[in-house]
Motif scaffolding. Structure first.
Motif, PDB file in Angstrom:
ATOM      1  N   UNK A 232       0.636  -1.166  -0.044  1.00 31.94           N
ATOM      2  CA  UNK A 232       0.078   0.076   0.020  1.00 31.94           C
ATOM      3  C   UNK A 232       0.898   1.202  -0.157  1.00 31.94           C
ATOM      4  N   UNK A 233       0.379   2.203  -0.776  1.00 34.64           N
ATOM      5  CA  UNK A 233       1.112   3.295  -0.971  1.00 34.64           C
ATOM      6  C   UNK A 233       0.418   4.716  -0.702  1.00 34.64           C
ATOM      7  N   UNK A 234       0.307   5.591  -1.577  1.00 32.93           N
ATOM      8  CA  UNK A 234      -0.561   6.737  -1.200  1.00 32.93           C
ATOM      9  C   UNK A 234      -1.906   6.314  -1.236  1.00 32.93           C
ATOM     10  N   UNK A 235      -2.799   7.373  -0.705  1.00 31.51           N
ATOM     11  CA  UNK A 235      -4.332   6.996  -0.293  1.00 31.51           C
ATOM     12  C   UNK A 235      -5.055   8.239  -0.276  1.00 31.51           C
ATOM     13  N   UNK A 236      -6.274   8.195  -0.700  1.00 34.80           N
ATOM     14  CA  UNK A 236      -7.288   9.235  -0.560  1.00 34.80           C
ATOM     15  C   UNK A 236      -8.658   8.606   0.172  1.00 34.80           C
TER      16      UNK A 236
ATOM     17  N   UNK B 107     -13.136  -2.814  -4.603  1.00 31.91           N
ATOM     18  CA  UNK B 107     -13.252  -2.511  -6.115  1.00 31.91           C
ATOM     19  C   UNK B 107     -11.624  -2.415  -6.495  1.00 31.91           C
ATOM     20  N   UNK B 108     -11.500  -2.830  -7.686  1.00 34.23           N
ATOM     21  CA  UNK B 108     -10.016  -2.768  -8.338  1.00 34.23           C
ATOM     22  C   UNK B 108      -9.949  -2.069  -9.787  1.00 34.23           C
ATOM     23  N   UNK B 109      -9.139  -0.869  -9.671  1.00 36.25           N
ATOM     24  CA  UNK B 109      -8.903  -0.324 -10.908  1.00 36.25           C
ATOM     25  C   UNK B 109      -7.591  -0.615 -11.456  1.00 36.25           C
ATOM     26  N   UNK B 110      -7.718  -1.263 -12.514  1.00 34.18           N
ATOM     27  CA  UNK B 110      -6.514  -1.676 -13.253  1.00 34.18           C
ATOM     28  C   UNK B 110      -5.578  -0.692 -13.923  1.00 34.18           C
ATOM     29  N   UNK B 111      -4.128  -0.635 -13.710  1.00 32.49           N
ATOM     30  CA  UNK B 111      -3.484   0.295 -14.482  1.00 32.49           C
ATOM     31  C   UNK B 111      -2.292  -0.574 -15.288  1.00 32.49           C
ATOM     32  N   UNK B 112      -1.808   0.203 -16.455  1.00 31.12           N
ATOM     33  CA  UNK B 112      -0.821  -0.405 -17.281  1.00 31.12           C
ATOM     34  C   UNK B 112       0.402  -0.335 -16.982  1.00 31.12           C
ATOM     35  N   UNK B 113       0.787   0.045 -15.725  1.00 35.83           N
ATOM     36  CA  UNK B 113       1.819   0.102 -14.914  1.00 35.83           C
ATOM     37  C   UNK B 113       2.108  -0.418 -13.795  1.00 35.83           C
ATOM     38  N   UNK B 114       3.104  -1.115 -13.232  1.00 28.16           N
ATOM     39  CA  UNK B 114       3.271  -1.703 -11.852  1.00 28.16           C
ATOM     40  C   UNK B 114       3.368  -0.858 -10.581  1.00 28.16           C
ATOM     41  N   UNK B 115       4.074   0.431 -10.732  1.00 27.26           N
ATOM     42  CA  UNK B 115       4.482   1.100  -9.426  1.00 27.26           C
ATOM     43  C   UNK B 115       3.457   2.278  -9.433  1.00 27.26           C
ATOM     44  N   UNK B 116       2.378   1.764  -8.815  1.00 22.24           N
ATOM     45  CA  UNK B 116       1.287   2.774  -8.605  1.00 22.24           C
ATOM     46  C   UNK B 116       1.575   3.472  -7.258  1.00 22.24           C
ATOM     47  N   UNK B 117       1.619   4.978  -7.040  1.00 21.37           N
ATOM     48  CA  UNK B 117       2.271   5.577  -5.962  1.00 21.37           C
ATOM     49  C   UNK B 117       1.071   6.270  -5.249  1.00 21.37           C
ATOM     50  N   UNK B 118       0.102   6.880  -5.889  1.00 24.00           N
ATOM     51  CA  UNK B 118      -0.923   7.757  -4.908  1.00 24.00           C
ATOM     52  C   UNK B 118      -2.259   8.217  -5.941  1.00 24.00           C
ATOM     53  N   UNK B 119      -3.148   8.593  -5.107  1.00 21.95           N
ATOM     54  CA  UNK B 119      -4.464   9.035  -6.121  1.00 21.95           C
ATOM     55  C   UNK B 119      -5.190  10.241  -5.150  1.00 21.95           C
ATOM     56  N   UNK B 120      -5.758  10.704  -6.038  1.00 25.43           N
ATOM     57  CA  UNK B 120      -6.756  12.143  -5.350  1.00 25.43           C
ATOM     58  C   UNK B 120      -7.938  12.186  -6.385  1.00 25.43           C
ATOM     59  N   UNK B 121      -9.008  12.639  -5.829  1.00 24.19           N
ATOM     60  CA  UNK B 121      -9.983  13.092  -6.428  1.00 24.19           C
ATOM     61  C   UNK B 121     -10.119  14.781  -7.098  1.00 24.19           C
TER      62      UNK B 121
END
Length: 289
Positions: free
Chosen positions: A193-197, A226-240
């Motif tokens: 687990x990395x960044x969070x919102x 829920x899982x939102x897939x990305x085309x990259x492995x190193x996903x770091x954070x998210x925000x709305x």
């Protein structure tokens, strides 16, 4: 579902913040010490170069940025790019740097440190209030990461990535936290687990380092929703972000990927967005000087 928002590739993209006043999404490249501001309507991208390792930013009430740098807390002038370092609580620890941070509901800036070598338990989470008053909030962290406050502002959520857990604390407006408990546990196959919102329903959205996804969780049950897939492995954070905080922005990294991996993940380090996600986020809190 998820689309490319900016082709600007970061070595270690992190810390996305929606600036509602200017209607721009801001994020950083920690290792390059750069701040990016993207206008999603016009596509205009502004770059601020700080020439310092930069772990986190938040928007101040005056419209400029507060930042957590390798060499302490400081302010970034958004017009000139000038950095004014105001205080360094770990001047005696040159092997540490700040990693992630956010403002709390009362306008104080929280940010945590970590060892450049990721040495265990070398970090501390600090809270910086008005007049740069500072206090230590959590000690003995390894990779201080995601932070969020519940919609009712009574719970603080925190991630130390190496534990593969999200913990919660009771929180009050004095900044006091108490009663630490584990609310979410990651399996090894999910990465770290990395960044969070957090969204308006009180559900947590967590970026998966080495996990190719962002996920939504119920902190009351500890269940993944829920899982939102990305085309990259190193996903770091998210925000709305977006006018109604309905667009989910996601930062990623290229750090530590081999040439072969980069060939398979050409978009690594880019900023992604899930437009009109069907969920709404909480407004970012601003720093009160």
């Amino acid at each position: 579902m998820v689309k490319l928002a900016s082709e600007q590739k970061c070595l270690l993209g992190e810390g996305p913040v929606w600036d509602a006043r200017n209607q721009v999404i801001c994020w950083i490249d920690i290792l390059k010490g750069k701040v990016y501001e993207l206008d999603p309507v016009t596509g205009f991208l502004k770059t601020i170069t700080t020439n310092r390792v930069l772990g986190a930013i938040s928007v101040c009430e005056d419209g400029h940025f507060v930042g957590a740098f390798q060499d302490g807390f400081g302010f970034i002038d958004r017009e000139t790019g000038l950095v004014n370092i105001a205080s360094d609580p770990e001047r005696h620890l040159p092997g540490n740097r700040f990693n992630d941070g956010k403002c709390d509901p009362s306008g104080r800036f929280w940010a945590g440190t970590m060892s450049l070598t990721e040495a265990p338990s070398a970090g501390t989470v600090y809270m910086v209030g008005q007049g740069l008053s500072m206090s230590r909030k959590i000690e003995g962290t390894t990779i201080s990461n995601g932070m969020a406050w519940s919609p009712d502002q009574r719970v603080f959520y925190f991630i130390d990535s190496t534990t593969r857990r999200v913990v919660s604390y009771n929180y009050d407006h004095s900044g006091a936290i108490s009663d630490k408990r584990t609310v979410i546990e990651f399996s090894q196959r999910d990465g770290f687990p990395d960044g969070m919102t957090i969204d308006r329903e009180g559900m947590l959205w967590i970026a998966h380092w080495d996990g190719w996804q962002v996920s939504r969780w119920d902190p009351e049950t500890g269940k993944k929703l829920l899982s939102v897939s990305l085309p990259v492995s190193k996903v770091t954070s998210c925000t709305f972000g977006g006018e109604n905080l309905q667009d989910l922005y996601i930062t990623t990294a290229r750090k530590d990927l081999s040439a072969e991996e980069l060939n398979k993940q050409p978009l690594a380090g880019s900023l992604f967005v899930w437009k009109n996600s069907g969920y709404k986020g909480m407004p970012a809190f601003e720093y009160k000087k």
